[in-house]
Design a protein around this motif. Sequence first.
Motif, PDB file in Angstrom:
ATOM      1  N   PRO A  57     -20.871   7.230  -6.560  1.00 53.60           N
ATOM      2  CA  PRO A  57     -20.054   7.077  -7.770  1.00 53.60           C
ATOM      3  C   PRO A  57     -20.796   7.518  -9.020  1.00 53.60           C
ATOM      4  N   PRO A  58     -20.020   7.907 -10.055  1.00 51.90           N
ATOM      5  CA  PRO A  58     -18.605   7.624 -10.269  1.00 51.90           C
ATOM      6  C   PRO A  58     -17.656   8.466  -9.410  1.00 51.90           C
ATOM      7  N   LEU A  59     -16.470   7.893  -9.190  1.00 47.10           N
ATOM      8  CA  LEU A  59     -15.463   8.491  -8.323  1.00 47.10           C
ATOM      9  C   LEU A  59     -14.862   9.741  -8.960  1.00 47.10           C
ATOM     10  N   ALA A  60     -14.763  10.807  -8.146  1.00 48.45           N
ATOM     11  CA  ALA A  60     -14.097  12.032  -8.594  1.00 48.45           C
ATOM     12  C   ALA A  60     -12.702  12.134  -8.003  1.00 48.45           C
ATOM     13  N   TRP A  61     -12.578  11.741  -6.732  1.00 46.28           N
ATOM     14  CA  TRP A  61     -11.274  11.792  -6.048  1.00 46.28           C
ATOM     15  C   TRP A  61     -11.301  10.829  -4.882  1.00 46.28           C
ATOM     16  N   GLY A  62     -10.161  10.236  -4.584  1.00 51.98           N
ATOM     17  CA  GLY A  62     -10.096   9.336  -3.442  1.00 51.98           C
ATOM     18  C   GLY A  62      -8.680   9.187  -2.921  1.00 51.98           C
ATOM     19  N   LYS A  63      -8.585   8.927  -1.615  1.00 49.47           N
ATOM     20  CA  LYS A  63      -7.286   8.692  -0.999  1.00 49.47           C
ATOM     21  C   LYS A  63      -7.443   7.655   0.100  1.00 49.47           C
ATOM     22  N   LYS A  64      -6.541   6.664   0.107  1.00 46.87           N
ATOM     23  CA  LYS A  64      -6.622   5.585   1.082  1.00 46.87           C
ATOM     24  C   LYS A  64      -5.725   5.894   2.267  1.00 46.87           C
ATOM     25  N   ILE A  65      -6.313   5.855   3.468  1.00 45.14           N
ATOM     26  CA  ILE A  65      -5.581   6.125   4.701  1.00 45.14           C
ATOM     27  C   ILE A  65      -5.897   5.022   5.696  1.00 45.14           C
ATOM     28  N   LYS A  66      -4.875   4.300   6.123  1.00 48.73           N
ATOM     29  CA  LYS A  66      -5.020   3.221   7.107  1.00 48.73           C
ATOM     30  C   LYS A  66      -6.126   2.242   6.729  1.00 48.73           C
ATOM     31  N   GLY A  67      -6.139   1.848   5.482  1.00 46.98           N
ATOM     32  CA  GLY A  67      -7.068   0.828   5.026  1.00 46.98           C
ATOM     33  C   GLY A  67      -8.427   1.331   4.596  1.00 46.98           C
ATOM     34  N   THR A  68      -8.707   2.622   4.792  1.00 43.34           N
ATOM     35  CA  THR A  68     -10.004   3.194   4.428  1.00 43.34           C
ATOM     36  C   THR A  68      -9.838   4.148   3.254  1.00 43.34           C
ATOM     37  N   LEU A  69     -10.628   3.936   2.222  1.00 40.48           N
ATOM     38  CA  LEU A  69     -10.641   4.845   1.083  1.00 40.48           C
ATOM     39  C   LEU A  69     -11.619   5.980   1.373  1.00 40.48           C
ATOM     40  N   TYR A  70     -11.117   7.205   1.429  1.00 42.03           N
ATOM     41  CA  TYR A  70     -11.958   8.386   1.586  1.00 42.03           C
ATOM     42  C   TYR A  70     -12.184   8.958   0.190  1.00 42.03           C
ATOM     43  N   SER A  71     -13.451   8.969  -0.242  1.00 42.17           N
ATOM     44  CA  SER A  71     -13.734   9.331  -1.629  1.00 42.17           C
ATOM     45  C   SER A  71     -14.730  10.476  -1.718  1.00 42.17           C
ATOM     46  N   ILE A  72     -14.573  11.249  -2.780  1.00 39.91           N
ATOM     47  CA  ILE A  72     -15.551  12.262  -3.178  1.00 39.91           C
ATOM     48  C   ILE A  72     -16.057  11.860  -4.555  1.00 39.91           C
ATOM     49  N   ASN A  73     -17.374  11.777  -4.681  1.00 42.27           N
ATOM     50  CA  ASN A  73     -17.964  11.236  -5.898  1.00 42.27           C
ATOM     51  C   ASN A  73     -18.826  12.286  -6.600  1.00 42.27           C
ATOM     52  N   TRP A  74     -19.169  11.988  -7.840  1.00 49.34           N
ATOM     53  CA  TRP A  74     -19.782  13.004  -8.695  1.00 49.34           C
ATOM     54  C   TRP A  74     -21.254  13.263  -8.409  1.00 49.34           C
ATOM     55  N   LEU A  75     -21.975  12.292  -7.858  1.00 49.66           N
ATOM     56  CA  LEU A  75     -23.413  12.491  -7.603  1.00 49.66           C
ATOM     57  C   LEU A  75     -23.605  13.005  -6.174  1.00 49.66           C
ATOM     58  N   PRO A  76     -23.903  14.290  -6.002  1.00 51.72           N
ATOM     59  CA  PRO A  76     -23.955  14.901  -4.662  1.00 51.72           C
ATOM     60  C   PRO A  76     -25.276  14.648  -3.943  1.00 51.72           C
ATOM     61  N   LEU A  77     -25.594  13.382  -3.717  1.00 58.16           N
ATOM     62  CA  LEU A  77     -26.890  13.039  -3.136  1.00 58.16           C
ATOM     63  C   LEU A  77     -26.766  12.428  -1.741  1.00 58.16           C
ATOM     64  N   GLY A  78     -25.654  12.691  -1.071  1.00 62.34           N
ATOM     65  CA  GLY A  78     -25.477  12.163   0.277  1.00 62.34           C
ATOM     66  C   GLY A  78     -24.125  11.531   0.440  1.00 62.34           C
ATOM     67  N   GLY A  79     -24.091  10.306   0.920  1.00 62.46           N
ATOM     68  CA  GLY A  79     -22.831   9.622   1.131  1.00 62.46           C
ATOM     69  C   GLY A  79     -23.082   8.173   1.504  1.00 62.46           C
ATOM     70  N   PHE A  80     -22.016   7.428   1.752  1.00 60.65           N
ATOM     71  CA  PHE A  80     -22.157   6.015   2.086  1.00 60.65           C
ATOM     72  C   PHE A  80     -20.924   5.542   2.839  1.00 60.65           C
ATOM     73  N   VAL A  81     -21.100   4.430   3.565  1.00 60.01           N
ATOM     74  CA  VAL A  81     -20.011   3.750   4.250  1.00 60.01           C
ATOM     75  C   VAL A  81     -20.027   2.296   3.797  1.00 60.01           C
ATOM     76  N   ARG A  82     -18.876   1.797   3.355  1.00 55.07           N
ATOM     77  CA  ARG A  82     -18.771   0.394   2.941  1.00 55.07           C
ATOM     78  C   ARG A  82     -17.897  -0.338   3.953  1.00 55.07           C
ATOM     79  N   LEU A  83     -18.494  -1.310   4.641  1.00 60.41           N
ATOM     80  CA  LEU A  83     -17.807  -2.045   5.703  1.00 60.41           C
ATOM     81  C   LEU A  83     -17.286  -3.382   5.186  1.00 60.41           C
ATOM     82  N   LYS A  84     -16.183  -3.804   5.732  1.00 58.73           N
ATOM     83  CA  LYS A  84     -15.660  -5.124   5.390  1.00 58.73           C
ATOM     84  C   LYS A  84     -16.629  -6.191   5.896  1.00 58.73           C
ATOM     85  N   GLY A  85     -17.059  -7.063   5.013  1.00 63.04           N
ATOM     86  CA  GLY A  85     -17.912  -8.170   5.408  1.00 63.04           C
ATOM     87  C   GLY A  85     -19.392  -7.859   5.464  1.00 63.04           C
ATOM     88  N   GLU A  86     -19.795  -6.636   5.126  1.00 67.14           N
ATOM     89  CA  GLU A  86     -21.231  -6.338   5.191  1.00 67.14           C
ATOM     90  C   GLU A  86     -22.012  -7.047   4.096  1.00 67.14           C
TER      91      GLU A  86
END
Length: 366
Positions: free
Chosen positions: A40-69
């Motif tokens: 983040p910050p968020l550039a674009w995102g779309k929620k599909i079947k409960g999961t938000l698929y996002s593209i963010n402004w800092l191009p340094l990799g990626g992440f997964v956010r799990l429920k309850g982690e």
Amino acid sequence: MIYVVIILLFASLVILHELGHFWAARRGGVLVEEFGVGFPPLAWGKKIKGTLYSINWLPLGGFVRLKGEDGTTKGKDSFLSAPIGTKSKILLAGVGMNFLTAVVLLYGLAVTGMPGLGQFEPTFLHPAYAQPKQLVVVDVVKGSPAEQAGIRKGDLLLQANDAKPATETELANFTKAHAGQRVTLSVQTGQAMVRTLDVQLRPAASAGGYLGVGAQPIYKLRYNPLSALVAAVWTTGALFVATIVGVVQLVVGIPALLIGLFQPTVPAAAEQASGPLGIVFIFQSVSTLGPAYVVLFLANIAVALAAFNVLPLPALDGGRLALVWWQKLTGRVLTPELEAQIHGYGFLALLGLMLVVTVYDIRKFF
């Protein structure tokens, strides 16, 4: 431009790492609340079947956010409520994905021509040479006969008089035998034409060597399709173990690293370690050798990510896994706040170690 390429290559490996966590979580019935490319910050995102698929402004990799982690949200699709076996698979899936990535990259090289890796080669497979041994210049001493003649890092030393040295030992023997004499060297820079240089070597017992270069052999080995798979897995495993040993030595050598900051020399613990700055210089060097060496470099980074993350250090996948099993075996449950503090302090410690390694990178490359 080279910085953009390195960021994109490294980011792709991190995204593959996170994709491993994503697939394992989905297969284990744990809800992935967000799969993000970049930070983040968020550039674009779309929620599909409960999961938000996002593209963010800092191009340094990626992440997964799990429920309850975060240790607060329960439910059958929560990481907090998942069986320990499922948690283990999710936490190790990123490491597995990076290991698999390295195997795939090395397999492609093994069938087309894998650059020589010395002690990490599966010599029992008896590969064929896809490219005979040649000497590449990896260091040029300032003010040396080599520098004065125009020899640069990355140059291939093809011939010395009538000899064709294929190892650093053969080159050293040649220059020693011709100390103080004028010799003819044939060198090649990249894909350019071969240059013939007339070089006056230093006399015997001169400081900095007779020619003033550091060189190492490069070559490529080719395997048949079945042997290539064995070679890829073997080489990945050997690099994996060697990287873990190197990281452990680096962590154990932290006191020497800190003391060495106030000394002019580079401690042994930092000689083989490289941070982001060192990776840039290494990439610049290997990129002059051709695409195969870039792919090999990428495979090495994938192995490094796998080996580094599997270690039981706070803030890493291995550290999270260690805490999960510690709580299971002892019956003690850490509060979400305490667990967050452990990983937070661990992350700060890793940043500090990276900063120290970067200081040594500056000493080594400047």
